[in-house]
Design a protein around this motif. Structure first.
Motif, PDB file in Angstrom:
ATOM      1  N   ILE A 132       0.837  -1.201   0.000  1.00 39.13           N
ATOM      2  CA  ILE A 132       0.000   0.000   0.000  1.00 39.13           C
ATOM      3  C   ILE A 132       0.871   1.250   0.000  1.00 39.13           C
ATOM      4  CG2 ILE A 132      -1.639   1.358   1.364  1.00 39.13           C
ATOM      5  CD1 ILE A 132      -3.029  -1.203   2.130  1.00 39.13           C
ATOM      6  N   GLY A 133       1.966   1.220   0.767  1.00 40.88           N
ATOM      7  CA  GLY A 133       2.861   2.374   0.786  1.00 40.88           C
ATOM      8  C   GLY A 133       3.453   2.667  -0.576  1.00 40.88           C
ATOM      9  N   VAL A 134       3.884   1.610  -1.279  1.00 43.53           N
ATOM     10  CA  VAL A 134       4.437   1.789  -2.625  1.00 43.53           C
ATOM     11  C   VAL A 134       3.344   2.267  -3.580  1.00 43.53           C
ATOM     12  CG1 VAL A 134       5.494   0.611  -4.594  1.00 43.53           C
ATOM     13  CG2 VAL A 134       6.263   0.092  -2.269  1.00 43.53           C
ATOM     14  N   GLY A 135       2.133   1.720  -3.421  1.00 41.52           N
ATOM     15  CA  GLY A 135       1.018   2.147  -4.263  1.00 41.52           C
ATOM     16  C   GLY A 135       0.675   3.611  -4.075  1.00 41.52           C
ATOM     17  N   LEU A 136       0.704   4.068  -2.829  1.00 40.05           N
ATOM     18  CA  LEU A 136       0.451   5.484  -2.556  1.00 40.05           C
ATOM     19  C   LEU A 136       1.486   6.354  -3.265  1.00 40.05           C
ATOM     20  CD1 LEU A 136      -0.341   5.341   1.282  1.00 40.05           C
ATOM     21  CD2 LEU A 136      -1.965   5.869  -0.542  1.00 40.05           C
ATOM     22  N   ASN A 137       2.727   5.909  -3.241  1.00 41.78           N
ATOM     23  CA  ASN A 137       3.787   6.652  -3.912  1.00 41.78           C
ATOM     24  C   ASN A 137       3.588   6.653  -5.424  1.00 41.78           C
ATOM     25  OD1 ASN A 137       6.587   7.906  -4.016  1.00 41.78           O
ATOM     26  ND2 ASN A 137       6.947   6.039  -5.183  1.00 41.78           N
ATOM     27  N   GLN A 138       3.222   5.509  -5.985  1.00 44.88           N
ATOM     28  CA  GLN A 138       3.015   5.405  -7.417  1.00 44.88           C
ATOM     29  C   GLN A 138       1.913   6.339  -7.905  1.00 44.88           C
ATOM     30  OE1 GLN A 138       5.890   3.832  -8.616  1.00 44.88           O
ATOM     31  NE2 GLN A 138       4.510   2.877 -10.078  1.00 44.88           N
ATOM     32  N   LEU A 139       0.867   6.452  -7.091  1.00 48.64           N
ATOM     33  CA  LEU A 139      -0.281   7.283  -7.463  1.00 48.64           C
ATOM     34  C   LEU A 139      -0.154   8.713  -6.946  1.00 48.64           C
ATOM     35  CD1 LEU A 139      -3.088   4.648  -6.760  1.00 48.64           C
ATOM     36  CD2 LEU A 139      -2.229   5.378  -8.997  1.00 48.64           C
ATOM     37  N   GLN A 140       0.969   8.978  -6.272  1.00 52.23           N
ATOM     38  CA  GLN A 140       1.237  10.307  -5.720  1.00 52.23           C
ATOM     39  C   GLN A 140       0.123  10.768  -4.779  1.00 52.23           C
ATOM     40  OE1 GLN A 140       2.028  12.820  -9.167  1.00 52.23           O
ATOM     41  NE2 GLN A 140       4.093  12.008  -9.394  1.00 52.23           N
ATOM     42  N   LEU A 141      -0.304   9.851  -3.937  1.00 50.56           N
ATOM     43  CA  LEU A 141      -1.332  10.148  -2.939  1.00 50.56           C
ATOM     44  C   LEU A 141      -0.664  10.429  -1.597  1.00 50.56           C
ATOM     45  CD1 LEU A 141      -3.971   7.377  -3.784  1.00 50.56           C
ATOM     46  CD2 LEU A 141      -4.026   9.795  -4.441  1.00 50.56           C
ATOM     47  N   LYS A 142      -1.134  11.442  -0.909  1.00 45.41           N
ATOM     48  CA  LYS A 142      -0.541  11.826   0.362  1.00 45.41           C
ATOM     49  C   LYS A 142      -1.160  11.090   1.541  1.00 45.41           C
ATOM     50  CE  LYS A 142       2.259  14.782  -1.476  1.00 45.41           C
ATOM     51  NZ  LYS A 142       3.711  14.449  -1.533  1.00 45.41           N
ATOM     52  N   GLN A 143      -2.391  10.606   1.371  1.00 44.24           N
ATOM     53  CA  GLN A 143      -3.079   9.927   2.458  1.00 44.24           C
ATOM     54  C   GLN A 143      -3.676   8.614   1.974  1.00 44.24           C
ATOM     55  OE1 GLN A 143      -5.973  12.624   4.108  1.00 44.24           O
ATOM     56  NE2 GLN A 143      -4.481  13.609   5.447  1.00 44.24           N
ATOM     57  N   ARG A 144      -3.710   7.644   2.876  1.00 44.99           N
ATOM     58  CA  ARG A 144      -4.344   6.368   2.565  1.00 44.99           C
ATOM     59  C   ARG A 144      -5.863   6.557   2.589  1.00 44.99           C
ATOM     60  NH1 ARG A 144      -3.033   0.628   5.165  1.00 44.99           N
ATOM     61  NH2 ARG A 144      -1.028   1.640   5.460  1.00 44.99           N
ATOM     62  N   PRO A 145      -6.576   6.178   1.528  1.00 39.61           N
ATOM     63  CA  PRO A 145      -8.030   6.331   1.508  1.00 39.61           C
ATOM     64  C   PRO A 145      -8.697   5.454   2.562  1.00 39.61           C
ATOM     65  CG  PRO A 145      -7.309   5.048  -0.366  1.00 39.61           C
ATOM     66  CD  PRO A 145      -6.069   5.591   0.280  1.00 39.61           C
ATOM     67  N   ALA A 146      -9.877   5.855   3.001  1.00 41.74           N
ATOM     68  CA  ALA A 146     -10.548   5.139   4.084  1.00 41.74           C
ATOM     69  C   ALA A 146     -11.265   3.881   3.610  1.00 41.74           C
ATOM     70  CB  ALA A 146     -11.549   6.073   4.774  1.00 41.74           C
ATOM     71  N   ASP A 147     -11.767   3.893   2.379  1.00 37.37           N
ATOM     72  CA  ASP A 147     -12.565   2.743   1.934  1.00 37.37           C
ATOM     73  C   ASP A 147     -11.679   1.574   1.527  1.00 37.37           C
ATOM     74  OD1 ASP A 147     -12.789   2.763  -1.463  1.00 37.37           O
ATOM     75  OD2 ASP A 147     -12.020   4.547  -0.440  1.00 37.37           O
ATOM     76  N   ILE A 148     -12.173   0.367   1.805  1.00 38.29           N
ATOM     77  CA  ILE A 148     -11.391  -0.845   1.599  1.00 38.29           C
ATOM     78  C   ILE A 148     -11.072  -1.078   0.134  1.00 38.29           C
ATOM     79  CG2 ILE A 148     -11.475  -3.372   1.774  1.00 38.29           C
ATOM     80  CD1 ILE A 148     -13.006  -2.996   4.391  1.00 38.29           C
ATOM     81  N   ALA A 149     -12.051  -0.854  -0.749  1.00 43.91           N
ATOM     82  CA  ALA A 149     -11.828  -1.119  -2.178  1.00 43.91           C
ATOM     83  C   ALA A 149     -10.669  -0.292  -2.729  1.00 43.91           C
ATOM     84  CB  ALA A 149     -13.102  -0.837  -2.966  1.00 43.91           C
ATOM     85  N   SER A 150     -10.590   0.969  -2.314  1.00 46.37           N
ATOM     86  CA  SER A 150      -9.491   1.824  -2.781  1.00 46.37           C
ATOM     87  C   SER A 150      -8.155   1.335  -2.236  1.00 46.37           C
ATOM     88  CB  SER A 150      -9.724   3.274  -2.351  1.00 46.37           C
ATOM     89  OG  SER A 150     -10.850   3.827  -3.001  1.00 46.37           O
ATOM     90  N   GLN A 151      -8.132   0.926  -0.967  1.00 45.55           N
ATOM     91  CA  GLN A 151      -6.903   0.403  -0.387  1.00 45.55           C
ATOM     92  C   GLN A 151      -6.438  -0.850  -1.123  1.00 45.55           C
ATOM     93  OE1 GLN A 151      -6.743   0.050   3.927  1.00 45.55           O
ATOM     94  NE2 GLN A 151      -8.244   1.678   4.166  1.00 45.55           N
ATOM     95  N   GLN A 152      -7.390  -1.707  -1.476  1.00 45.96           N
ATOM     96  CA  GLN A 152      -7.037  -2.935  -2.186  1.00 45.96           C
ATOM     97  C   GLN A 152      -6.509  -2.631  -3.589  1.00 45.96           C
ATOM     98  OE1 GLN A 152     -10.872  -4.890  -1.514  1.00 45.96           O
ATOM     99  NE2 GLN A 152      -9.811  -6.474  -0.352  1.00 45.96           N
ATOM    100  N   ALA A 153      -7.117  -1.668  -4.245  1.00 51.82           N
ATOM    101  CA  ALA A 153      -6.651  -1.282  -5.578  1.00 51.82           C
ATOM    102  C   ALA A 153      -5.244  -0.696  -5.500  1.00 51.82           C
ATOM    103  CB  ALA A 153      -7.612  -0.269  -6.193  1.00 51.82           C
ATOM    104  N   ILE A 154      -4.993   0.120  -4.496  1.00 54.69           N
ATOM    105  CA  ILE A 154      -3.669   0.705  -4.303  1.00 54.69           C
ATOM    106  C   ILE A 154      -2.646  -0.381  -3.997  1.00 54.69           C
ATOM    107  CG2 ILE A 154      -2.297   2.180  -2.760  1.00 54.69           C
ATOM    108  CD1 ILE A 154      -4.820   3.969  -2.551  1.00 54.69           C
TER     109      ILE A 154
END
Length: 278
Positions: free
Chosen positions: A59-81
């Motif tokens: 998830i940390g690497v995914g956040l970096n890849q998508l240039q997201l500053k915060q982890r989304p709250a919903d599970i589906a988004s976390q799984q996609a990331i």
């Protein structure tokens, strides 16, 4: 460096590295650490030891890849990331291990797979074949399907627990947990200036759990409590665990050489067979 009782010569080692060691606080990948980890584990494998790597960070690497500053709250988004991040994580590991002539293989797990005897045995058979092929299995939780809301258990909760389950199931001699802390302390050193390092633990007590602090960064889910649970599991299974700082993975060489680094968790029974040095 000061010597302590040496490890019983470990033939099979599980190394777990946390997200905070793989990703800088600003979200950028720590490529230096990933390269050094690949070098160290490849060298250990070529010296005849069996090595399994448990890696956090999808998830940390995914956040970096998508240039997201915060982890989304919903599970589906976390799984996609996590799906995006796991792909990038393995691509980097594959590249770095290949540069040292070391084959790796990905193993993604959910808790229910390890709960059911037939599926667990199939997974263990896969691990055994991989190590027999001189391959280093790279293990992570399958975040794309593991959620708390299902009726059966799917999540491990954190990769400290996952690494201990893998280590004990495979009867590994040693679990090394690399984190963003140097060792276990007598209290949380972030809030207590009187905290001192604890180099050796032979029993994980309720007092240790009560003194444990919380998790470290927004990228990781583990804290000292999860590491103590992992240590307890290893001790109960007759294995050993070392908790050390993962900033420089070459520290693993020093650990295997018997240097007093981090905290060694080992049972009293093991202590009888260990030699004390200077």
């Amino acid at each position: 460096m000061k010597q302590r009782p040496q490890l019983i010569d470990p033939k099979r080692i599980v190394v777990k590295i946390g997200t905070s060691s793989l990703i800088y606080p600003d979200g950028q990948l720590n490529l230096k650490t990933m390269d050094e980890l690949a070098f160290v584990l490849s060298a250990i494998r070529k010296r005849g030891r069996q090595v399994i790597l448990v890696s956090s960070g999808a998830i940390g690497v995914g956040l970096n890849q998508l240039q997201l500053k915060q982890r989304p709250a919903d599970i589906a988004s976390q799984q996609a990331i996590a799906a995006i991040g796991q792909n990038e994580l393995m691509a980097i590991f594959n590249q770095r291990f290949a540069s040292y002539g070391q084959q790796i293989g990905q193993v993604l797990l959910t808790h229910d797979v390890m709960d059911y005897p037939v599926s667990k045995q199939n997974v263990l058979n896969t691990f055994e074949k991989l190590v027999a092929m001189n391959t280093i299995p790279v293990v992570n939780e399958n975040d794309t399907v593991a959620i708390d809301e299902l009726d059966h258990r799917t999540t491990f909760g954190d990769n400290d627990q996952l690494s201990a389950l893998v280590a004990t199931s495979l009867q590994a001699d040693l679990l090394i947990i690399l984190s963003d802390i140097d060792c276990l302390y007598s209290a949380d050193p972030r809030t207590n200036t009187q905290a001192v390092p604890v180099p050796l633990v032979t029993s994980v007590t309720d007092e240790l759990f009560s003194d444990a602090g919380g998790s470290g960064t927004r990228f990781g889910t583990g804290g000292m409590v999860t590491k103590l649970k992992a240590a307890e599991k290893m001790i109960n299974a007759g294995g050993q665990m070392v908790l050390a700082n993962g900033e420089d993975p070459k520290i693993i060489f020093d650990i295997l050489a018997g240097q007093s680094i981090g905290t060694l968790f080992t049972s009293g029974a093991h202590m009888k067979g260990l030699k004390r040095h200077g």
